[in-house]
Each structure stands twice: as C-alpha cells, then as structure tokens.
Scaffold this active site. Structure first.
Site, PDB file in Angstrom:
ATOM      1  N   ASP A   1      78.359  85.703  74.506  1.00 38.78           N
ATOM      2  CA  ASP A   1      79.259  84.857  75.305  1.00 38.78           C
ATOM      3  C   ASP A   1      78.498  84.089  76.377  1.00 38.78           C
ATOM      4  O   ASP A   1      77.353  84.411  76.713  1.00 38.78           O
ATOM      5  CB  ASP A   1      80.371  85.707  75.942  1.00 38.78           C
TER       6      ASP A   1
ATOM      7  N   ASP B   1      70.980  81.540  78.929  1.00 39.56           N
ATOM      8  CA  ASP B   1      71.765  82.757  79.218  1.00 39.56           C
ATOM      9  C   ASP B   1      72.940  82.842  78.247  1.00 39.56           C
ATOM     10  O   ASP B   1      73.982  82.289  78.509  1.00 39.56           O
ATOM     11  CB  ASP B   1      72.234  82.710  80.671  1.00 39.56           C
TER      12      ASP B   1
ATOM     13  N   GLU C   1      79.710  89.946  78.231  1.00 41.49           N
ATOM     14  CA  GLU C   1      78.802  90.293  79.345  1.00 41.49           C
ATOM     15  C   GLU C   1      79.181  89.553  80.613  1.00 41.49           C
ATOM     16  O   GLU C   1      79.116  90.107  81.713  1.00 41.49           O
ATOM     17  CB  GLU C   1      77.352  89.953  78.957  1.00 41.49           C
TER      18      GLU C   1
HETATM   19 ZN   LIG Z   1      73.428  86.721  80.669  1.00 41.34          ZN
END
Ligand SMILES: [Zn+2]
Length: 492
Positions: A122, A155, A189
């Site tokens: 995610d 990320d 997360e």
């Molecule tokens: Zn992350």
C-alpha cells in the site's frame, strides 16, 4: 599564583593530548572487508519498467481503512503472477486477511531458522489538489531522467519489486535456498499494519515458525551527504523504532457568557497544560540506540567532529546540547512531545464548556506508553486537566536489535559487497517512524530496517511527499542486494 597557572596549563595540555590521541586511535567499527563478489547482473531496464507498472496500481491506504480499492490490490497481485513466473511456480503463495501476501520459498534444510523479507503493497494518498505539482503524474509510473516516478516508487514498492526480481533471478539461476525464505508483503502498513503484517506475523507464529534468523523491512537507506563530517555514503540500518502514543488532554467546566469570564477559562487551563509539557520535555538518553550511530560513524568522520565524539567523557554535555538544539537529532535522544490537535469553543461570545487537545508522543526505547502517560500527568499536575490515551491509540517502542550480532554483520557485509565502488560505511540507527517489522518483536532478535538504495538530503521529503521517485540505479543496487543477501544467509 604562578604555580597554579603552571599546573592549570599542564592539565590543559595533558587533556588536549589525551583527546587527540583518543580521536586518532578511535577504532573503525566496519570490521574486515567482506569477500569480493562478482558483479551481479541485473536487467535494469526491465526492473525499472516493472516498478513503474507496480506504481500504476493505486493501492492507497486511507485513514480508518475505508475506501480500499481492492481491485487495485488484486491487479497488483495479478501483475506479480504474470511478471514473475518462476516465483509463481516455485514459491507457495498465500493470502493473509484477503489482501496481504505471504510467499514461502522452502529451504532444503528445514532445521535452519528461516529469514523474512518484508515490504508493503500500500501507499499513502496523494494530497488532493497537489496532483498538478508533480513533475510526472503521481500514478503514472513513468521512467524518466534516470528515475521511476510516482507514489510508492520509494515507499515501498521498491522493496517488494526488488525482492521479487531477486528471487526470480536466483530461480532462473537454479538457486535453491538452504534456509526457508519468506516474502511478507502487507497491505495496510501506512495505517498501522494491524490487518496485514500483524496477521502475517501471527500466522507464522501459529505455525511454530521461529525463532527467525533475520527480519528485514524498510526504514533505513544509503545516506549521502546527510551526516555532517562524513564524506562518503553511510548505510543506515535501523536497529529499533520508536513507539507512539496519542494523549488526550480534556478540560471540562462551566461555560457562560464571555462578558463575565473567570480568571482562568477552560481554554486557559488547557493552554497552560500544553505550555508545561513544552517547558518540560522528556529527558535525553544519550546512551540509547541513538548513541550506536555515533559509535559507528565517529571513526569515519573528519578530525574535528571525531575529536568531540571520541571524547564524550568530556564533551558529552556539549554534544548533547548541540543535538537537542536541532529537532532531527533531538528526536534521536528523547521521547518527543508534539501537540497536534486543539479544539474548544463554537462562538465568539460564549465560554466553551470543554477544551481538548491531542498530543502526539514518539516514544524512545526504554519507555512505554504507560510511563509517558504517568509522566505527563505529573508534569501537568492539575486535576482540572484529564489526561488519557486517545482511543487506545498507542504502540510500544520496538526492542533493540544488536549491531554486534552475526545477522547485522552479515547484512553489513552484503551492503559492502554490492556497493564496492562506494566504500560505504554501515551504521546502526534508530528509526523515528514506525514500520511493519514491529510485529516481529519477540519472534526474532535480528529485526533490521534497510533499503539498499541511496537517499539524498532531500530524499526524506519525497517519502509521502510530492515528486516521490526512485533512481533506476538505486533499484538495481537494491535487487543485487537482495540476491546477495539470500545467498549470504545460506553462508555465501
Ligand atoms: Zn513504508
């Protein structure tokens, strides 16, 4: 008088001499150079396209877990199946809680403890209205100017894609791991990992998997130009992460007309409580995991900063003072205090009957949400201010993994092997944010947080920010790193 001065001068000279000698003799913590390995061939162009494709799936986590686009997650997962056929063929794939992925690559020796390579599918949302500020569309996954652009490129889809590329390449090579390798890719997360990583960790625990030899998650990177006094690249490996707690401060009392206010209103009482907290920050703990960074980095520094860090017996108050003066370094030394929400009042001429604030604390290892609550109550020391944990919202700091452990040394050796031209120094550090790896506390003594890609001085702003991108070169290094790591975990 003369004698005293002479004595003083002698003391100063001796002290200066001791300091210089200590700085000069400071031993490097890098250990012997690891065995050189042949450069690992990576299909860089193909991998960049794959990361770009992964970015195009809008696997956004929204607060409270609402509006999850499950089709986007399923699309991403189908993309993994079609892009990594050998992974699909040789690894066992399971869904945990519907959208999280757990791959098992069975080792040839079941007696060996396994390793877990983590990542998350995610991403955070793009702030509405900022789409136009991006150089490349936030979900376009474009490969341009030597980078892959878009939300999640850094990320954390880079970790997921790197691990999958590495395993696919090892399988194509006919490699079979000795110890079992798990790939654990959570789906939430960014909103705490409760449904994803926590459930994956629980699944492994229920199966009796463990202790786990190495858990690797996001959270560190190769820093270039981030640390003052260090010229080259430093690989920052997270050995622990801070916890957090949100405390609610609530003041309730009679309202009334604003024309006849009491000496102190509810808002005044609340403001005073917040002021007390800011006036009395948490004590600094220089000896915690924040200190480990200095032990590893100081020997690599230029002489003047090394002089200070090699002589902490004398310079500690000064170094601590300097670190506490800067918010970034202060956060390494103490539990931080950040009032983030304040409310009270609805009308200009009415005294509010409640005033409320939320204060966010990032907790240093060694303290707990409970100890933070207790300290805040005693600092405020005012019965009119009710302090409680907001919505049960707290996470304890993680345990601290040992940088002297074989797993850390193996990790450090791998980093140096795949970046031989960089002369990279490896250093442990404390991760300020939270990662999914916290759910492996108690399951492994070697939980580390690291991505083998360079991050520049602006890099941290890109995470969750506008123009997030990952260099193609960094992606290639990251893939090579995972390949070498899996081999090294089996003894090279
Ligand atoms: Zn992350």
């Amino acid at each position: 008088m003369k004698k005293t001065l002479a004595l003083l001068a002698t003391v100063v000279i001796v002290l200066a001499g001791v300091m210089v000698v200590r700085a000069a003799r400071m031993p490097s913590m890098q250990g012997p150079a690891p065995d050189a390995v042949a450069p690992i061939a990576v299909d860089t162009t193909g991998a960049a396209e794959h990361l770009g494709s992964a970015v195009r799936f809008r696997t956004v986590s929204y607060d409270n877990g609402v509006n999850t686009d499950t089709a986007a997650f399923r699309g991403l997962q189908a993309f993994f199946d079609s892009t990594y056929p050998l992974v699909r063929q040789h690894l066992q794939k399971e869904f945990v809680n519907d959208l999280s992925l757990l791959y098992t690559w069975e080792g040839t020796d079941p007696s060996l403890p396994p390793i877990v390579l983590m990542g998350h599918q995610d991403v955070v949302p793009v702030i509405p209205g900022t789409e136009g500020d991006w150089t490349h569309a936030p979900f376009g996954g474009e490969v341009a100017d030597g980078s892959i652009w878009g939300r999640g490129s850094m990320d954390d889809k880079v970790s997921v894609i790197s691990a999958l590329e590495a395993v696919e390449a090892l399988l194509a090579d006919g490699y079979q791991p000795g110890r079992t390798v798990y790939l654990a890719f959570g789906h939430d997360e960014e909103i705490g990992g409760l449904q994803g990583a926590r459930e994956i960790a629980r699944t492994l625990q229920e199966r009796g998997v463990g202790p786990i030899d190495l858990v690797l998650d996001e959270g560190g990177a190769v820093a270039k130009g981030l640390l003052p006094g260090v010229e080259g690249a430093v690989a920052l490996v997270g050995i622990a992460e801070k916890g957090y707690v949100n405390l609610e401060l609530l003041v309730e009392g009679p309202g009334g007309h604003s024309s006849t206010p009491p000496n102190q209103t509810n808002i005044g009482i609340l403001a005073e409580a917040i002021d007390e907290l800011e006036e009395h920050p948490f004590p600094a703990h220089f000896e915690g995991p924040g200190r480990a960074l200095f032990d590893y980095v100081a020997p690599e520094m230029s002489f003047v900063p090394r002089l200070a860090l090699a002589n902490l017996w004398l310079t500690k108050p000064l170094v601590e003072h300097m670190m506490l003066g800067d918010p970034e370094s202060a956060a390494m030394l103490r539990t931080t205090t950040a009032p983030t929400i304040i409310e009270g009042g609805v009308k200009a001429n009415v005294l509010p009957i409640t005033a409320r604030a939320i204060v966010n604390f990032r907790i240093l290892p060694g303290e707990t949400p409970r100890s933070v609550l207790d300290r805040v109550r005693s600092v405020i020391d005012d019965d009119r201010v009710k302090v409680s944990i907001s919505g049960g919202d707290s996470v304890a700091p993680s345990p601290v993994s040992d940088p002297g452990s074989p797993a850390f040394k193996m990790l450090a050796g791998t980093i140096r092997q795949v970046m031989p031209e960089e002369d990279v120094k490896v250093a442990p550090y404390l991760v300020m944010g939270g990662t999914d790896s916290k759910y492996y506390a108690g399951r492994s003594n070697a939980v580390f947080r690291f991505l083998a890609a360079p991050i520049g001085p602006d890099g941290l702003k890109l995470v969750h920010g506008t123009d997030e991108h990952m260099s193609v070169e960094g992606l290639a290094t990251s893939i090579a790193f995972y390949q070498q790591l899996i081999r090294n975990a089996d003894g090279g």
